[in-house]
Design a protein around this motif. Sequence first.
Motif, PDB file in Angstrom:
ATOM      1  N   VAL A 107       0.836  -1.206   0.000  1.00 54.70           N
ATOM      2  CA  VAL A 107       0.000   0.000   0.000  1.00 54.70           C
ATOM      3  C   VAL A 107       0.870   1.255   0.000  1.00 54.70           C
ATOM      4  O   VAL A 107       0.629   2.193  -0.777  1.00 54.70           O
ATOM      5  CB  VAL A 107      -0.953  -0.016   1.212  1.00 54.70           C
ATOM      6  N   THR A 108       1.891   1.291   0.849  1.00 51.92           N
ATOM      7  CA  THR A 108       2.747   2.481   0.908  1.00 51.92           C
ATOM      8  C   THR A 108       3.512   2.670  -0.396  1.00 51.92           C
ATOM      9  O   THR A 108       3.713   3.799  -0.855  1.00 51.92           O
ATOM     10  CB  THR A 108       3.736   2.370   2.076  1.00 51.92           C
ATOM     11  N   GLY A 109       3.946   1.562  -1.018  1.00 56.20           N
ATOM     12  CA  GLY A 109       4.639   1.671  -2.302  1.00 56.20           C
ATOM     13  C   GLY A 109       3.738   2.204  -3.398  1.00 56.20           C
ATOM     14  O   GLY A 109       4.154   3.049  -4.212  1.00 56.20           O
ATOM     15  N   MET A 110       2.494   1.755  -3.431  1.00 60.80           N
ATOM     16  CA  MET A 110       1.573   2.253  -4.446  1.00 60.80           C
ATOM     17  C   MET A 110       1.207   3.716  -4.190  1.00 60.80           C
ATOM     18  O   MET A 110       1.016   4.492  -5.139  1.00 60.80           O
ATOM     19  CB  MET A 110       0.312   1.388  -4.472  1.00 60.80           C
ATOM     20  N   ILE A 111       1.113   4.108  -2.911  1.00 62.84           N
ATOM     21  CA  ILE A 111       0.862   5.517  -2.608  1.00 62.84           C
ATOM     22  C   ILE A 111       2.003   6.383  -3.131  1.00 62.84           C
ATOM     23  O   ILE A 111       1.785   7.454  -3.724  1.00 62.84           O
ATOM     24  CB  ILE A 111       0.669   5.705  -1.088  1.00 62.84           C
TER      25      ILE A 111
END
Length: 331
Positions: A247-251
Amino acid sequence: QGYFPDIQDVSAMTGVLFDEMARSGQVRLQTGAFVGRNGEDTTGEILTLGKFTAMYRKDGEVGFLTYSPDTRKLFALSVLPEGAMRRAMGRYFDGKTGSAPIDISSGSALRQITHKVSLLEEYRLGGPIMWPIALIGLSVVVIAINKFIYLKRVHGDTDTIMGKVNDLAAHGDWAGVDEIMKQHENHNWPVVNVIRDGIGARKEDRETLESVLQESILRELPRLERGMSVVAVFGAVAPLLGLLGTVTGMIATFRVITLYGTGDPKLMSGGISEALITTEWGLFVAIPTMLIHTFLSRRVNTIVGDMEEKAVTMTNIIQKEQRRGAMVASA
């Protein structure tokens, strides 16, 4: 203005193409100069496989060569191929095999070798989420090793001990049974503790004896199961941390797209790498953790089943001795 080729020109062109085809299938081994992996000019064996691939062998080192049109020199790849590929290349140099790896993409596939990411570099690309995942993996290893050693130690040689106790108890030799228990009084083994409690309550009726043994088994369970819940929690948390990293990488990827658009894919590669690497490592930690938990749980269940079996056996032996004593007293 234009020139229309005649039959001679077509024949000459055909001859050039056939010559090119013949040369592309030639294999040549020679001693020549090339730029080594340290950036210095050196000399070694050079093996060319048509126009596709060039290899070198120097002081036992085998690797690929690339050609630079600017300098007109052969350069050794900075990274050596994998072990199996190196061995195949060495056997081809020695004429022991008729197959060798080639790059039909004229160097594009070989350049992928130099772009391989090491384990440490992949860990760094995963971002801050990799730290708790690595900590969980290390904790599971420590807990699993300690738990395995503990379970192996506390189980002990209980079958042999119980066999001796059964033989002595069957003959009414309770003094000998007490002597065996005294020999193992320093062994804090669950099965031995249950047997000891059963022997201490051998003068009680069956219902009381069974309650004493059941209480003894319940008292040993927390020690056997200590740490198992932690391993199970770690096995569930590791993939969740990997999902959090996704999730943090996609954000981060969408933030880059918002600022710079989608014109340059390299700008988005960092967030995508973080998303995929954390998921990979989360599963990499979670899968062995669940397998370890299953293995340790089976070991605990084996010891618990052994305690219950020995408790029932002890109860039956004591009851037989009580009935035998009652019959002798009545006679």
